[in-house]
Design a protein around this motif. Structure first.
Motif, PDB file in Angstrom:
ATOM      1  N   LYS A   4      69.889  27.423  41.391  1.00 28.97           N
ATOM      2  CA  LYS A   4      70.785  27.728  40.267  1.00 28.97           C
ATOM      3  C   LYS A   4      70.766  26.607  39.235  1.00 28.97           C
ATOM      4  N   ALA A   5      70.824  25.353  39.711  1.00 32.95           N
ATOM      5  CA  ALA A   5      70.848  24.213  38.797  1.00 32.95           C
ATOM      6  C   ALA A   5      69.544  24.134  37.993  1.00 32.95           C
ATOM      7  N   ASN A   6      68.412  24.349  38.680  1.00 37.06           N
ATOM      8  CA  ASN A   6      67.121  24.306  37.983  1.00 37.06           C
ATOM      9  C   ASN A   6      66.995  25.439  36.972  1.00 37.06           C
ATOM     10  N   ALA A   7      67.487  26.625  37.326  1.00 34.84           N
ATOM     11  CA  ALA A   7      67.436  27.764  36.406  1.00 34.84           C
ATOM     12  C   ALA A   7      68.261  27.487  35.159  1.00 34.84           C
ATOM     13  N   LEU A   8      69.430  26.866  35.332  1.00 34.94           N
ATOM     14  CA  LEU A   8      70.284  26.542  34.196  1.00 34.94           C
ATOM     15  C   LEU A   8      69.612  25.530  33.281  1.00 34.94           C
ATOM     16  N   ARG A   9      69.006  24.496  33.876  1.00 34.06           N
ATOM     17  CA  ARG A   9      68.302  23.486  33.071  1.00 34.06           C
ATOM     18  C   ARG A   9      67.116  24.105  32.335  1.00 34.06           C
ATOM     19  N   ALA A  10      66.417  25.012  33.013  1.00 35.75           N
ATOM     20  CA  ALA A  10      65.265  25.667  32.391  1.00 35.75           C
ATOM     21  C   ALA A  10      65.704  26.531  31.206  1.00 35.75           C
ATOM     22  N   LEU A  11      66.821  27.245  31.358  1.00 33.77           N
ATOM     23  CA  LEU A  11      67.352  28.038  30.252  1.00 33.77           C
ATOM     24  C   LEU A  11      67.748  27.151  29.073  1.00 33.77           C
ATOM     25  N   GLN A  12      68.318  26.012  29.370  1.00 38.13           N
ATOM     26  CA  GLN A  12      68.712  25.082  28.316  1.00 38.13           C
ATOM     27  C   GLN A  12      67.484  24.548  27.578  1.00 38.13           C
ATOM     28  N   THR A  13      66.398  24.303  28.332  1.00 38.56           N
ATOM     29  CA  THR A  13      65.150  23.852  27.716  1.00 38.56           C
ATOM     30  C   THR A  13      64.579  24.933  26.804  1.00 38.56           C
ATOM     31  N   LEU A  14      64.581  26.175  27.275  1.00 38.78           N
ATOM     32  CA  LEU A  14      64.077  27.282  26.463  1.00 38.78           C
ATOM     33  C   LEU A  14      64.934  27.487  25.214  1.00 38.78           C
ATOM     34  N   GLU A  15      66.238  27.301  25.368  1.00 41.40           N
ATOM     35  CA  GLU A  15      67.130  27.427  24.217  1.00 41.40           C
ATOM     36  C   GLU A  15      66.841  26.334  23.187  1.00 41.40           C
ATOM     37  N   GLN A  16      66.632  25.124  23.674  1.00 42.94           N
ATOM     38  CA  GLN A  16      66.385  23.993  22.780  1.00 42.94           C
ATOM     39  C   GLN A  16      65.077  24.165  22.010  1.00 42.94           C
ATOM     40  N   HIS A  17      64.008  24.539  22.719  1.00 44.08           N
ATOM     41  CA  HIS A  17      62.704  24.603  22.067  1.00 44.08           C
ATOM     42  C   HIS A  17      62.438  25.956  21.426  1.00 44.08           C
ATOM     43  N   GLY A  18      63.192  26.987  21.837  1.00 46.36           N
ATOM     44  CA  GLY A  18      63.080  28.279  21.177  1.00 46.36           C
ATOM     45  C   GLY A  18      64.008  28.377  19.984  1.00 46.36           C
ATOM     46  N   ARG A  19      64.922  27.388  19.880  1.00 45.59           N
ATOM     47  CA  ARG A  19      65.871  27.299  18.773  1.00 45.59           C
ATOM     48  C   ARG A  19      66.682  28.586  18.584  1.00 45.59           C
ATOM     49  N   GLN A  20      67.203  29.107  19.676  1.00 48.51           N
ATOM     50  CA  GLN A  20      68.093  30.246  19.574  1.00 48.51           C
ATOM     51  C   GLN A  20      69.036  30.238  20.772  1.00 48.51           C
ATOM     52  N   ARG A  21      70.149  30.923  20.602  1.00 46.93           N
ATOM     53  CA  ARG A  21      71.154  30.943  21.657  1.00 46.93           C
ATOM     54  C   ARG A  21      70.663  31.791  22.826  1.00 46.93           C
ATOM     55  N   VAL A  22      70.795  31.236  24.034  1.00 51.59           N
ATOM     56  CA  VAL A  22      70.409  31.937  25.250  1.00 51.59           C
ATOM     57  C   VAL A  22      71.624  32.028  26.158  1.00 51.59           C
ATOM     58  N   GLU A  23      71.881  33.207  26.699  1.00 54.45           N
ATOM     59  CA  GLU A  23      72.992  33.367  27.634  1.00 54.45           C
ATOM     60  C   GLU A  23      72.719  32.559  28.900  1.00 54.45           C
ATOM     61  N   GLN A  24      73.605  31.606  29.200  1.00 56.06           N
ATOM     62  CA  GLN A  24      73.403  30.737  30.353  1.00 56.06           C
ATOM     63  C   GLN A  24      74.365  31.128  31.482  1.00 56.06           C
ATOM     64  N   ARG A  25      74.320  32.391  31.840  1.00 59.08           N
ATOM     65  CA  ARG A  25      75.145  32.909  32.928  1.00 59.08           C
ATOM     66  C   ARG A  25      74.436  34.115  33.523  1.00 59.08           C
ATOM     67  N   PRO A  26      74.760  34.471  34.768  1.00 59.77           N
ATOM     68  CA  PRO A  26      74.138  35.657  35.361  1.00 59.77           C
ATOM     69  C   PRO A  26      74.514  36.911  34.580  1.00 59.77           C
ATOM     70  N   PHE A  27      73.689  37.926  34.690  1.00 55.17           N
ATOM     71  CA  PHE A  27      74.014  39.196  34.052  1.00 55.17           C
ATOM     72  C   PHE A  27      75.318  39.732  34.625  1.00 55.17           C
ATOM     73  N   SER A  28      76.145  40.274  33.756  1.00 51.06           N
ATOM     74  CA  SER A  28      77.404  40.851  34.229  1.00 51.06           C
ATOM     75  C   SER A  28      77.582  42.281  33.730  1.00 51.06           C
ATOM     76  N   GLY A  29      76.557  42.804  33.077  1.00 49.22           N
ATOM     77  CA  GLY A  29      76.631  44.162  32.567  1.00 49.22           C
ATOM     78  C   GLY A  29      75.306  44.868  32.766  1.00 49.22           C
ATOM     79  N   LEU A  30      74.885  45.616  31.754  1.00 50.28           N
ATOM     80  CA  LEU A  30      73.595  46.294  31.787  1.00 50.28           C
ATOM     81  C   LEU A  30      72.659  45.611  30.800  1.00 50.28           C
ATOM     82  N   HIS A  31      71.466  45.307  31.259  1.00 52.59           N
ATOM     83  CA  HIS A  31      70.467  44.691  30.386  1.00 52.59           C
ATOM     84  C   HIS A  31      69.246  45.594  30.336  1.00 52.59           C
ATOM     85  N   PHE A  32      68.774  45.856  29.109  1.00 54.94           N
ATOM     86  CA  PHE A  32      67.636  46.753  28.906  1.00 54.94           C
ATOM     87  C   PHE A  32      66.463  45.972  28.327  1.00 54.94           C
ATOM     88  N   GLU A  33      65.340  46.025  29.012  1.00 48.01           N
ATOM     89  CA  GLU A  33      64.086  45.538  28.437  1.00 48.01           C
ATOM     90  C   GLU A  33      63.379  46.761  27.887  1.00 48.01           C
TER      91      GLU A  33
END
Length: 337
Positions: A57-86
């Motif tokens: 969990k800790a590594n996943a959170l850090r990885a999301l923060q890295t992607l947010e920083q270098h992707g320069r956009q807001r990323v949800e840093q929590r588990p899914f709590s609804g419906l997500h569609f790809e």
């Protein structure tokens, strides 16, 4: 599930680089993952946030923060709590942190409702969101008017039950709403990769407006990496509104690709220009601007055989004789002189 397994494999291979102390190493790892996996990498990491393993969990959170920083956009840093569609490319639906696949549907579905129809109905409901739809419209789009309202009722009952089993009764109650002759899938509990793509484009446009195109280039490239394919193209339904939105997203994506390829061409970076032209032509093989630019690149590299192959491919996909003012035809006539 093969796509998820591949994404997970690539993430495991790249995790140490994402968590590296050197920001440049982090940036390169983020760019690699976003280019090869696209927006699905956020899905993989957010599912790991629900892991019972605290280190994971800790590594996943850090990885999301890295992607947010270098992707320069807001990323949800929590588990899914609804419906997500790809929705870009192959359709994937997540209830909480569980992917709703044909296997899960078969395990939980107690009715005779088919998986493909249930998937199509969910996609249709997601697209219309708060606008909702009538039962007649759903029957026309999904069942081609070859079923009765009882088919929808059976499918809705099954969908509610499966959402309840995977995400809880409260989510099932809030997500799927039916009233008289109309149906809704609440946008308050839904997220999608298409929305992520549009937000990334908007952010890049803000950077360009504030600075210049070169400053916005990494952000435009990031937005393109989130475009995994055409919107709901794999779903067995036809609806004019869905088709219009699909074409809108295609137009946006191709416009970005054309501008990026034009930039690399102007910088004499022919290999990168070729790469971006090919990306765009995978989406629309008859894009005249991209075909001509790719022909120019091949000409500069003296790749005559590739020029002829590209031209013949363009003609095949065109499906008929080009117009007299066709840019590709005009370029080929000049080249052959």
């Amino acid at each position: 599930m093969k796509h998820y397994s591949l994404s997970l494999h690539l993430l495991h291979k790249s995790m140490a680089l994402l968590l590296h102390n050197d920001p440049e190493v982090q940036r390169q790892a983020a760019e690699l993952l976003l280019t090869t996996v696209g927006a699905h990498i956020f899905t993989v990491l957010r599912r790991q946030l629900a892991s019972a393993d605290e280190a994971e969990k800790a590594n996943a959170l850090r990885a999301l923060q890295t992607l947010e920083q270098h992707g320069r956009q807001r990323v949800e840093q929590r588990p899914f709590s609804g419906l997500h569609f790809e929705t870009l490319g192959a359709l994937r639906i997540y209830v909480g942190n569980h992917e709703l696949t044909a296997h899960e549907w078969a395990a939980f579905n107690r009715s005779h409702a088919g998986w493909q129809k249930a998937q199509a109905l969910l996609a249709y409901l997601f697209h219309y969101g708060q606008r909702g739809m009538t039962i007649e419209a759903a029957l026309a789009a999904i069942w081609q008017d070859r079923a009765t309202a009882s088919a929808i009722s059976r499918t809705l009952t099954a969908i509610r039950y499966v959402i309840g089993e995977l995400g809880g009764a409260d989510l099932a109650k809030r997500a799927l709403i039916s009233e008289q002759n109309r149906l809704w899938l609440s946008p308050m509990v839904c997220s999608s990769d298409a929305a992520l793509f549009e937000r990334a484009v908007q952010y890049a446009e803000q950077i360009e407006a504030e600075f210049d195109f070169e400053s916005a280039l990494p952000h435009y490239q990031h937005a393109c990496s989130l475009y995994g394919g055409n919107y709901l193209v794999m779903v067995d339904l036809y609806d004019e509104d869905i088709e219009d939105y699909r074409q809108q997203l295609i137009t946006t994506y191709l416009y970005l690709v054309e501008r990026i390829s034009e930039y690399y061409f102007s910088q004499q970076n022919i290999p990168r220009c070729i790469d971006w032209c090919l990306r765009g032509l995978r989406i629309r093989a008859t894009d005249e601007q991209l075909v001509v630019r790719l022909l120019e690149c091949y000409a500069r590299q003296r790749r005559s055989a590739d020029i002829e192959r590209l031209y013949q491919r363009y003609r095949r996909h065109l499906g008929g004789m080009p117009d007299d003012d066709d840019e590709v035809e005009r370029w080929m006539r000049q080249w052959r002189r």
